[in-house]
Design an enzyme around this catalytic site. Structure first.
Site, short mmCIF file in Angstrom:
data_model
loop_
_atom_site.label_atom_id
_atom_site.label_comp_id
_atom_site.label_asym_id
_atom_site.label_seq_id
_atom_site.Cartn_x
_atom_site.Cartn_y
_atom_site.Cartn_z
N TYR A 70 57.06 19.74 -2.52
CA TYR A 70 56.23 20.04 -1.35
C TYR A 70 57.09 20.56 -0.21
O TYR A 70 58.21 20.11 -0.02
CB TYR A 70 55.51 18.78 -0.89
CG TYR A 70 54.48 19.05 0.18
CD1 TYR A 70 53.24 19.60 -0.14
CD2 TYR A 70 54.75 18.81 1.53
CE1 TYR A 70 52.30 19.88 0.83
CE2 TYR A 70 53.82 19.09 2.50
CZ TYR A 70 52.59 19.62 2.15
OH TYR A 70 51.67 19.90 3.12
N TRP A 72 57.25 23.50 3.53
CA TRP A 72 56.71 24.59 4.34
C TRP A 72 57.57 25.84 4.38
O TRP A 72 57.29 26.74 5.19
CB TRP A 72 56.47 24.09 5.76
CG TRP A 72 55.06 23.71 5.96
CD1 TRP A 72 54.40 22.67 5.38
CD2 TRP A 72 54.10 24.38 6.82
NE1 TRP A 72 53.09 22.63 5.82
CE2 TRP A 72 52.89 23.66 6.70
CE3 TRP A 72 54.15 25.47 7.66
CZ2 TRP A 72 51.74 24.02 7.41
CZ3 TRP A 72 53.01 25.82 8.35
CH2 TRP A 72 51.82 25.11 8.22
N1 LIG Z 1 54.58 22.66 16.92
C1 LIG Z 1 54.17 22.29 15.71
N2 LIG Z 1 52.89 22.47 15.36
C2 LIG Z 1 52.43 22.07 14.14
C3 LIG Z 1 53.31 21.50 13.19
C4 LIG Z 1 54.67 21.32 13.59
O1 LIG Z 1 55.50 20.78 12.83
N3 LIG Z 1 55.06 21.72 14.84
N4 LIG Z 1 52.86 21.13 11.95
C5 LIG Z 1 51.61 21.71 11.47
C6 LIG Z 1 51.05 20.96 10.34
S1 LIG Z 1 51.82 21.11 8.83
C7 LIG Z 1 49.93 20.21 10.44
S2 LIG Z 1 49.36 19.40 9.05
C8 LIG Z 1 49.17 20.10 11.69
C9 LIG Z 1 48.71 18.66 11.94
O2 LIG Z 1 47.77 18.64 12.94
P1 LIG Z 1 47.25 17.21 13.47
O3 LIG Z 1 47.05 16.28 12.34
O4 LIG Z 1 46.08 17.49 14.35
O5 LIG Z 1 48.50 16.79 14.37
P2 LIG Z 1 49.19 15.45 14.85
O6 LIG Z 1 50.17 15.93 15.87
O7 LIG Z 1 49.72 14.65 13.73
O8 LIG Z 1 48.06 14.60 15.52
C10 LIG Z 1 47.27 15.08 16.59
C11 LIG Z 1 46.89 13.95 17.51
O9 LIG Z 1 46.08 12.99 16.87
C12 LIG Z 1 46.09 11.82 17.67
N5 LIG Z 1 45.80 10.66 16.84
C13 LIG Z 1 46.62 10.06 15.98
N6 LIG Z 1 45.98 9.03 15.36
C14 LIG Z 1 44.73 9.02 15.84
C15 LIG Z 1 43.58 8.22 15.57
O10 LIG Z 1 43.58 7.30 14.76
N7 LIG Z 1 42.44 8.52 16.24
C16 LIG Z 1 42.38 9.53 17.14
N8 LIG Z 1 41.22 9.77 17.71
N9 LIG Z 1 43.46 10.28 17.43
C17 LIG Z 1 44.61 10.05 16.77
C18 LIG Z 1 47.48 11.75 18.25
O11 LIG Z 1 47.39 11.40 19.62
C19 LIG Z 1 48.07 13.13 18.00
O12 LIG Z 1 48.63 13.73 19.16
O13 LIG Z 1 50.00 20.51 12.79
C20 LIG Z 1 50.56 21.80 12.59
N10 LIG Z 1 51.13 22.23 13.83
N1 LIG Z 2 55.25 10.09 9.48
C1 LIG Z 2 54.76 11.30 9.26
N2 LIG Z 2 55.28 12.06 8.28
C2 LIG Z 2 54.78 13.30 8.06
C3 LIG Z 2 53.72 13.81 8.85
C4 LIG Z 2 53.19 12.99 9.89
O1 LIG Z 2 52.27 13.37 10.61
N3 LIG Z 2 53.75 11.74 10.07
N4 LIG Z 2 53.22 15.06 8.58
C5 LIG Z 2 53.32 15.51 7.21
C6 LIG Z 2 52.94 16.90 7.09
S1 LIG Z 2 51.36 17.30 7.60
C7 LIG Z 2 53.74 17.85 6.55
S2 LIG Z 2 53.11 19.43 6.29
C8 LIG Z 2 55.11 17.54 6.09
C9 LIG Z 2 56.11 18.69 6.30
O2 LIG Z 2 57.24 18.49 5.53
P1 LIG Z 2 58.15 19.70 4.98
O3 LIG Z 2 57.31 20.90 4.74
O4 LIG Z 2 58.97 19.19 3.86
O5 LIG Z 2 59.08 19.96 6.25
P2 LIG Z 2 59.96 21.19 6.69
O6 LIG Z 2 60.89 20.68 7.70
O7 LIG Z 2 59.07 22.31 7.11
O8 LIG Z 2 60.78 21.57 5.37
C10 LIG Z 2 61.02 22.87 4.95
C11 LIG Z 2 62.39 22.96 4.33
O9 LIG Z 2 62.57 24.25 3.73
C12 LIG Z 2 63.85 24.75 4.06
N5 LIG Z 2 63.80 26.22 3.99
C13 LIG Z 2 63.46 27.11 4.94
N6 LIG Z 2 63.49 28.37 4.44
C14 LIG Z 2 63.87 28.28 3.14
C15 LIG Z 2 64.05 29.22 2.07
O10 LIG Z 2 63.86 30.41 2.22
N7 LIG Z 2 64.41 28.73 0.87
C16 LIG Z 2 64.60 27.41 0.65
N8 LIG Z 2 64.97 27.02 -0.57
N9 LIG Z 2 64.43 26.49 1.62
C17 LIG Z 2 64.07 26.92 2.84
C18 LIG Z 2 64.11 24.21 5.44
O11 LIG Z 2 65.49 24.23 5.76
C19 LIG Z 2 63.54 22.80 5.31
O12 LIG Z 2 64.49 21.93 4.77
O13 LIG Z 2 55.56 16.37 6.76
C20 LIG Z 2 54.68 15.26 6.55
N10 LIG Z 2 55.30 14.04 7.05
MO LIG Z 3 50.95 19.59 7.34
#
Ligand SMILES: Nc1nc2c(c(=O)[nH]1)N[C@H]1C(S)=C(S)[C@@H](COP(=O)(O)OP(=O)(O)OC[C@H]3O[C@@H](n4cnc5c(=O)[nH]c(N)nc54)[C@H](O)[C@@H]3O)O[C@H]1N2
Ligand SMILES: Nc1nc2c(c(=O)[nH]1)N[C@H]1C(S)=C(S)[C@@H](COP(=O)(O)OP(=O)(O)OC[C@H]3O[C@@H](n4cnc5c(=O)[nH]c(N)nc54)[C@H](O)[C@@H]3O)O[C@H]1N2
Ligand SMILES: [Mo]
Length: 741
Positions: A70, A72
């Protein structure tokens, strides 16, 4: 991107962990993450990787290879790391893979049973324009944090989410932020903040539904014409089935929201056009399936589904592209082929799989067994960032014989590998960037030579395939099958032509490839009308039924009921989670930690950059805490702190935030895991909150990740602060081996 390209965390050359180079799969696996790496030539590294892949396949079968991988990485339709790996593995005879996402697995699994596949719903998501024109009241469960709408998977052509929100506000839309944090809806939207205990939204939604029902404010016509199962559900609301009415008083005690406000909110919702937005954060919690199901049921009771500006939303604000009324084209991408093996796990059960080979798990109504995995191949993800309960992952990781990782950087995952293959970054290769949530196609032109010995993932796999062909393990020419005989430039042209062909079907007339390369960017024409989710179903549910068993919205689902799960009667229901402010564990760990997405990074990517590091305090990932919670513990603003529970600990620095519900701490994910090996190995001295989160499934329905929140306590750091070392390269032997000795 620029300072990291040549920075100290860039991997210069293929590397083998010393113990693995000496003892192969019999090496001391506890040494992973501690031992030095030996730089080797590409030939040595690739020979060893090919030998390990062949060994494991021949001795244990393809299911013993886990390539769920898994993650990004990365912008680009061709160099997309996961697709490259999948294409390679599928041709190699298959592998164990992963299902669903970390983002919203609970929704991905429950929604097809009750409305339809999540991807389809997101594609026709009701737009901001529709909300603006309707002047709706937007109730944001989990807010719509502006920091999150900066990105899309695959890239952003224009950052439009913030301006779309403002435009809706100016047009008369109103916002209510239901969240533990008042900053989850941006200040300029003048939202009302209703603070809520984390993980209790289902209870709030049930009470809102209860008020609608007992006050006869629900849309009985819509519930009859477009839904099924309300009759099985309302006796649960009123408490007829279990003796507990899910009324406002009941929910007030659970959510911390005054009963009077719950009742008045329900009345406001019924009085005018209302849009219910569910944040993806609601899904990454225990029983996250129920919150999403209940969101749909509540919207069904209001009767607005399929009409402009009303109904439910699945993540406005979660990423840039949702609700943005863009032209759509399913851009061509590197075809991955088909996995000949059916072995899989729900994506976040990886530690469970490694710890319990052969054990049963449940998923979406079925029962499966965990495969016995010997080799893990990770490309383009960082499990030592993203996985919950990293101390448990560390133990599980020791059960793997061979770990192969491609990454441009010395991430914690690369440091826990045996064979590390350095890849290029997007600046060092050409690609076509586009997202299915975006309307721009961008010609990404290579601007720098690959750093040191880095190679494209594609070329690494091609070279591996070549070795396997040479050893005669593959019947056909593996390398030829993998590359299709095309160079990078030929692939890009091929993918462009395929997109151009597909575009015709969707009414887009893309220019020829040469003209596209000259302009460098192409933007799809937006739809004429604002998009409204489920519009055709609304108009004629008989002609345009949903892909559910009844063709309607399922408030009661025979299928879910037939799963026979103790906690799931077949309609949405409230189950108190194991960790929340109302749990008995809160006596020991009285603070509810939310681990949200970071504003200065994409997950853990480029955490080593100057930009990400500028957001740290005393070198640590900060946590936000209510000043009263801090002062009660003798913590001052900016103090170094230690967050802890029974699973582990992490260091952080306190940042006061009076806009938080008391009892709640917020900390961004993505600080690179940096264990304090000398003083407290279970503690990350840098501030990765996944040392604290819980490795348990959402429920047996989706078995999704539930690690967004957990209970903790916090104290001022008592010991001297250890130095953060993770932004330097790991120990590397001072020799370069060109041939094994
Ligand atoms: N800058 C930036 N943007 C991103 C990402 C990133 O890494 N960086 N990641 C992207 C990805 S992969 C994803 S999946 C999305 C995730 O998008 P979301 O799931 O919407 O993002 P989060 O920041 O985890 O949570 C949003 C808010 O939910 C609130 N929250 C947490 N728990 C609860 C709860 O039980 N009830 C309520 N009502 N609120 C709660 C928290 O205050 C938090 O600020 O974001 C994307 N956007
Ligand atoms: N506690 C907690 N944990 C969470 C979350 C949360 O809300 N709370 N959110 C979850 C969510 S929604 C998500 S989506 C995940 C995200 O988790 P990941 O998608 O695993 O996080 P990234 O840091 O985006 O990892 C991408 C990796 O790819 C590498 N990379 C970049 N470009 C290339 C390339 O061209 N080739 C190769 N081989 N590698 C490359 C980067 O250096 C990095 O190590 O985290 C999850 N974990
Ligand atoms: Mo995500």
């Amino acid at each position: 991107m620029i300072d990291t390209r040549t920075g100290p965390c860039r991997i210069r050359q293929p590397m083998i962990r010393r113990g693995f180079l000496e003892d192969g799969p019999d090496s001391d696996r506890k040494a992973r993450g501690r031992e030095e790496f030996v730089p080797v030539s590409w030939d040595i590294a690739l020979d060893l990787a090919a030998q390990e892949l062949n060994r494991v396949r021949d001795a244990f079968g393809n299911n013993a290879i886990y390539a769920g991988s898994y993650g990004w990485a990365s912008a680009g339709r061709f160099h997309h790391a996961q697709s490259q790996l999948r294409r390679f593995m599928n041709l190699f005879g298959g592998c164990t893979t992963s299902r669903d996402s970390y983002s919203y697995a609970a929704a991905e699994v429950i929604l097809p049973h009750i409305v339809g596949p999540m991807a389809e719903l997101l594609r026709e998501h009701t737009s901001w324009r529709s909300i603006a024109e309707t002047g709706s009241k937007v109730i944001a469960f989990g807010g719509m944090a502006a920091r999150n709408s900066q990105m899309n998977s695959g890239g952003v052509g224009r950052h439009s989410q913030a301006e779309d929100m403002s435009a809706a506000r100016k047009a008369g839309a109103e916002f209510i932020n239901i969240s533990p944090s008042n900053s989850d809806v941006s200040g300029e939207l003048d939202s009302e903040w209703i603070p809520i205990h984390p993980n209790t939204d289902t209870a709030l939604m049930l009470a809102l539904a209860h008020t609608l029902f007992v006050e006869n404010l629900h849309d009985r016509v819509f519930l009859k014409s477009h839904c099924t199962g309300f009759e099985q559900f309302h006796p649960y609301l009123t408490g007829e089935t279990d003796g507990t009415p899910k009324d406002a008083n009941w929910a007030a005690a659970v959510t911390g929201i005054p009963a009077a406000r719950i009742i008045s909110l329900a009345r406001e919702m019924a009085a005018g056009p209302t849009f219910l937005n569910g944040s993806w954060s609601l899904t990454r919690q225990q029983n996250g399936e129920q919150a999403i199901w209940m969101l749909v049921v509540l919207a069904a009771m209001l009767g607005g589904i399929g009409k402009p500006g009303t109904g439910f939303g699945l993540g406005l604000g979660a990423v840039n592209g949702i609700g943005s009324d863009r032209g759509y084209l399913p851009w061509a991408a590197l075809p991955a082929g088909r996995n000949p093996k059916s072995s899989f796990i729900p994506v976040s059960r990886i530690a469970d799989m490694l710890l319990n080979p052969g054990e049963k798990f449940r998923y979406n109504g079925g029962e499966y067994a965990y495969p016995d995995v010997r080799l893990v191949y990770w490309v383009g993800g960082n499990p030592f960032h993203h996985h919950q309960d990293i101390n448990r992952l560390i133990k599980a990781w020791q059960n793997i014989e061979t770990v192969i990782v491609h990454d441009p950087f010395w991430t914690p995952t690369a440091r826990h590998a045996d064979i590390v293959l350095p890849t290029t970054v997007p600046l060092e290769r050409s690609d076509l960037a586009a997202s299915t949530r975006d309307d721009h196609l961008v010609a990404m032109q290579q601007v720098a030579e690959p750093f040191a010995m880095a190679q494209n993932d594609h070329d690494i796999f091609a070279a591996l395939a070549r070795r396997m062909t040479a050893k005669g393990k593959s019947g056909t020419n593996f390398e030829q099958a993998f590359t299709s005989g095309r160079s990078e430039a030929e692939w890009l042209r091929h993918l462009y032509e395929e997109s151009r062909e597909r575009g015709k079907e969707f009414g887009h007339d893309l220019p020829d490839y040469e003209s596209f390369l000259v302009s460098g960017i192409y933007k799809l024409r937006p739809p004429a009308e604002p998009t409204v989710m489920l519009k055709s179903f609304r108009t004629d549910p008989v002609e345009n039924p949903l892909p559910t068993p009844s063709g309607r919205i399922e408030i009661f689902s025979e299928i879910i009921a037939a799963f026979g799960l103790a906690d799931n009667p077949g309609h949405p229901n409230w189950q108190a989670p194991d960790e929340w402010l109302g749990a008995s564990l809160a006596d020991k760990y009285p603070l509810h930690l939310i681990t949200h997405q970071p504003s200065r990074r994409l997950h853990s990517q480029l955490d080593q950059s100057a930009h990400s590091r500028a957001g740290k305090i005393k070198g640590r990932e900060p946590c936000r805490i209510h000043p009263d919670d801090a002062r009660a513990r003798g913590i001052a603003e900016g103090d170094l702190v230690r967050l802890f529970n029974d699973r582990g600990a992490c260091l952080s620095a306190a940042q006061f935030d009076a806009g938080l519900l008391r009892g709640v701490i917020m900390m961004a994910t993505g600080a690179w895991y940096d264990p304090d090996l000398e003083n407290e190995p279970e503690c990350c001295k840098h501030g990765n909150p996944n040392l604290l989160t819980r490795d348990a499934p959402t429920s047996d329905i989706a078995s999704g990740p539930s690690a967004l929140t957990c209970l903790v306590d916090i104290e001022r750091l008592q010991r001297e602060a250890p130095a953060v070392t993770i932004h330097e390269a790991p120990p590397i032997a001072n020799i370069s081996r060109d041939a094994p000795d």
